[in-house]
Design a protein around this motif. Structure first.
Motif, PDB file in Angstrom:
ATOM      1  N   ASP A 179      -4.744  -6.677   6.255  1.00 13.70           N
ATOM      2  CA  ASP A 179      -4.098  -5.249   6.464  1.00 13.70           C
ATOM      3  C   ASP A 179      -3.245  -5.546   5.137  1.00 13.70           C
ATOM      4  O   ASP A 179      -2.888  -4.905   3.987  1.00 13.70           O
ATOM      5  CB  ASP A 179      -3.741  -4.567   7.150  1.00 13.70           C
ATOM      6  N   LEU A 180      -2.279  -7.147   5.613  1.00 13.42           N
ATOM      7  CA  LEU A 180      -1.475  -6.366   4.669  1.00 13.42           C
ATOM      8  C   LEU A 180      -1.513  -7.473   3.302  1.00 13.42           C
ATOM      9  O   LEU A 180      -1.001  -6.868   2.535  1.00 13.42           O
ATOM     10  CB  LEU A 180      -0.237  -7.395   5.246  1.00 13.42           C
ATOM     11  N   THR A 221       3.959   2.020   8.478  1.00 10.66           N
ATOM     12  CA  THR A 221       5.006   0.176   8.158  1.00 10.66           C
ATOM     13  C   THR A 221       4.943  -0.719   9.089  1.00 10.66           C
ATOM     14  O   THR A 221       3.965  -0.652   9.798  1.00 10.66           O
ATOM     15  CB  THR A 221       6.196   0.801   8.841  1.00 10.66           C
ATOM     16  N   CYS A 222       4.871  -2.021   8.084  1.00 15.32           N
ATOM     17  CA  CYS A 222       4.410  -3.218   8.453  1.00 15.32           C
ATOM     18  C   CYS A 222       5.324  -3.363   9.484  1.00 15.32           C
ATOM     19  O   CYS A 222       6.572  -3.687   9.016  1.00 15.32           O
ATOM     20  CB  CYS A 222       3.730  -4.262   7.678  1.00 15.32           C
ATOM     21  N   GLN A 223       4.896  -3.834  10.726  1.00 19.69           N
ATOM     22  CA  GLN A 223       5.706  -4.259  12.180  1.00 19.69           C
ATOM     23  C   GLN A 223       5.653  -6.679  11.976  1.00 19.69           C
ATOM     24  O   GLN A 223       6.386  -6.976  12.902  1.00 19.69           O
ATOM     25  CB  GLN A 223       5.648  -3.779  13.568  1.00 19.69           C
ATOM     26  N   LEU A 224       5.183  -6.139  11.224  1.00 18.57           N
ATOM     27  CA  LEU A 224       4.861  -8.167  11.027  1.00 18.57           C
ATOM     28  C   LEU A 224       4.393  -8.531  12.204  1.00 18.57           C
ATOM     29  O   LEU A 224       5.255  -9.436  13.106  1.00 18.57           O
ATOM     30  CB  LEU A 224       5.977  -8.797  10.265  1.00 18.57           C
ATOM     31  N   ASN A 264      -6.217  -8.535  15.215  1.00 16.91           N
ATOM     32  CA  ASN A 264      -5.653  -9.554  14.229  1.00 16.91           C
ATOM     33  C   ASN A 264      -5.000 -10.857  14.759  1.00 16.91           C
ATOM     34  O   ASN A 264      -4.803 -12.570  14.913  1.00 16.91           O
ATOM     35  CB  ASN A 264      -3.885  -9.425  13.471  1.00 16.91           C
ATOM     36  N   THR A 303       1.981 -10.165  12.880  1.00 11.73           N
ATOM     37  CA  THR A 303       1.133 -10.970  13.251  1.00 11.73           C
ATOM     38  C   THR A 303       2.028 -12.156  11.851  1.00 11.73           C
ATOM     39  O   THR A 303       1.815 -11.293  10.622  1.00 11.73           O
ATOM     40  CB  THR A 303      -0.443 -10.773  12.530  1.00 11.73           C
ATOM     41  N   ALA A 329       1.066  -3.369  17.239  1.00 14.75           N
ATOM     42  CA  ALA A 329       0.148  -3.244  16.507  1.00 14.75           C
ATOM     43  C   ALA A 329      -1.418  -4.164  16.690  1.00 14.75           C
ATOM     44  O   ALA A 329      -1.428  -3.768  17.449  1.00 14.75           O
ATOM     45  CB  ALA A 329       1.036  -3.286  14.773  1.00 14.75           C
ATOM     46  N   LYS A 330      -1.809  -4.471  15.648  1.00 11.76           N
ATOM     47  CA  LYS A 330      -3.290  -5.659  16.138  1.00 11.76           C
ATOM     48  C   LYS A 330      -3.019  -7.091  16.198  1.00 11.76           C
ATOM     49  O   LYS A 330      -4.168  -7.634  16.332  1.00 11.76           O
ATOM     50  CB  LYS A 330      -3.859  -5.068  15.207  1.00 11.76           C
ATOM     51  N   ASN A 370      -3.741   0.102   3.444  1.00 14.73           N
ATOM     52  CA  ASN A 370      -3.962  -0.212   4.832  1.00 14.73           C
ATOM     53  C   ASN A 370      -3.725   1.446   5.706  1.00 14.73           C
ATOM     54  O   ASN A 370      -2.534   2.087   5.886  1.00 14.73           O
ATOM     55  CB  ASN A 370      -2.593  -0.671   4.805  1.00 14.73           C
ATOM     56  N   TRP A 388       1.096  -1.485   0.088  1.00 15.92           N
ATOM     57  CA  TRP A 388      -0.173   0.312   0.148  1.00 15.92           C
ATOM     58  C   TRP A 388       1.116   0.599  -0.168  1.00 15.92           C
ATOM     59  O   TRP A 388       2.036   1.666  -0.078  1.00 15.92           O
ATOM     60  CB  TRP A 388      -0.728   0.336   1.546  1.00 15.92           C
TER      61      TRP A 388
END
Ligand code: SF4
Length: 343
Positions: free
Chosen positions: A201-202, A190-193, A163, A195, A157-158, A185, A20
């Motif tokens: 969202d990814l 920034t995706c922190q991975l 998640n 999950t 994050a979630k 998203n 995104w």
């Protein structure tokens, strides 16, 4: 503590796994909408206290039916504005504190499915009834808000709530598997991975295959928590549509009704999958379409009667079913991707 190789691996993945790109202006607009959604939720709670006969039917019969539709269009819509998601990320540490590890992910998603199975039937004997409805809604929402805040502080994050334990998550995964729109998203810059796999969202399209894991290559996926949910869900939706609001002491009967429809749905889906050798991706798309179609079949007359319109049921049902049919046709095409492209 993460070692250096793991950290650099994560950094690489963070850069790679960002499909995104929202402009700062778009991000700002999302923040405004998210703040407004929290305010609207609080105003709705206050309004339900003062005018329950108006606010509760509007909430249950007009606002809630928008959620499945929004998920079919794009799970980013609902996940982007959900007030509980806003609370979940409000307490995040700037750098995050803990990812959701694999075995916890499986366990927590099972809890989310169980919560959904307990809460939806409870609408029939508790939450839909004025009087008890507001008290029940406030209690459940307050507990969910507290869980979102606390788990947001404990996990990245979630990872802790949206998640994991959120009872809407399995429905988001099922209906959100082939979004009609790509909205990016709106939550994670920034995706922190946070999950390890299956984050909507990814990648909404990869969320179900990643949740099922290697089991999706055989019929073993039906034995996973999400596989069982996908088989049961169409019957679960029909159970809601064919049950009626009743007193508190009808709880046992209501759960029995849901159990019977869910079991019948499961038997049908499993039999069709085994006999016709249907792949998981096709069954999940069909399950979502049948569930959504049944949902709007039953919801249409309720929507019309809430807005005081006596006719037009066939038109509204036709519009919803046409949209679901188009979504299903597209989902089957989107889901028909080579297995190797899904890690
Ligand atoms: S919620 Fe999804 S996109 Fe956001 S940090 Fe976690 S895994 Fe990445």
């Amino acid at each position: 503590m993460r070692d250096m190789s793991t950290t650099s691996e994560l950094e690489t993945k963070r850069r790679v796994l960002q499909p995104w790109s929202l402009t700062p202006r778009q991000r700002f607009m999302w923040r405004v909408i998210q703040g407004m959604a929290v305010v609207i939720a609080l105003v709705t709670a206050g309004g339900a206290l003062r005018w329950p006969d108006i606010v509760l039917p509007v909430f249950w019969n007009l606002v809630l039916p928008l959620v499945p539709l929004s998920l079919l269009i794009s799970p980013a819509l609902w996940r982007g504005v959900c007030p509980l998601a806003t609370l979940n990320m409000l307490t995040n540490q700037p750098s995050g504190r803990r990812r959701l590890v694999g075995h916890w992910a499986a366990w927590t998603s099972s809890v989310g499915i169980l919560l959904l199975a307990l809460l939806v039937p409870a609408r029939r004997f508790l939450l839909n009834q004025n009087g008890l409805s507001f008290a029940g809604l406030v209690l459940i929402t307050a507990l969910a808000a507290l869980a979102a805040l606390v788990l947001g502080a404990m996990f990245d994050a979630k990872a802790g709530f949206c998640n994991a334990l959120c009872p809407v998550l399995p429905v988001e995964r099922l209906y959100g598997q082939a979004p009609l729109l790509n909205l990016g998203n709106p939550r994670c810059s920034t995706c922190q991975l946070c999950t390890p796999r299956g984050c909507l969202d990814l990648s909404a399209e990869k969320a179900i295959p990643q949740t099922l894991g290697p089991s999706r290559r055989s019929h073993a996926w039906l034995l996973t928590p999400f596989g069982a949910f996908a088989a049961v869900f169409p019957g679960f939706v029909v159970a809601y549509g064919t049950s009626r609001n009743g007193p508190l002491d009808a709880a046992g009967q209501v759960y029995l009704h849901f159990a019977a429809w869910s079991a019948a749905s499961s038997v049908l889906v499993v039999a069709a999958t085994l006999l016709l050798r249907l792949p998981a991706r096709l069954v999940c798309a069909l399950s979502a379409a049948v569930a959504a179609g049944c949902y709007y079949w039953f919801a249409s007359p309720t929507i019309l009667s809430t807005v005081g319109v006596a006719s037009g049921n066939a038109i509204l049902r036709g519009a919803f079913l046409s949209l679901v049919a188009f979504w299903c046709w597209r989902a089957i095409r989107v889901n028909n991707v080579p297995a190797r492209s899904i890690s």
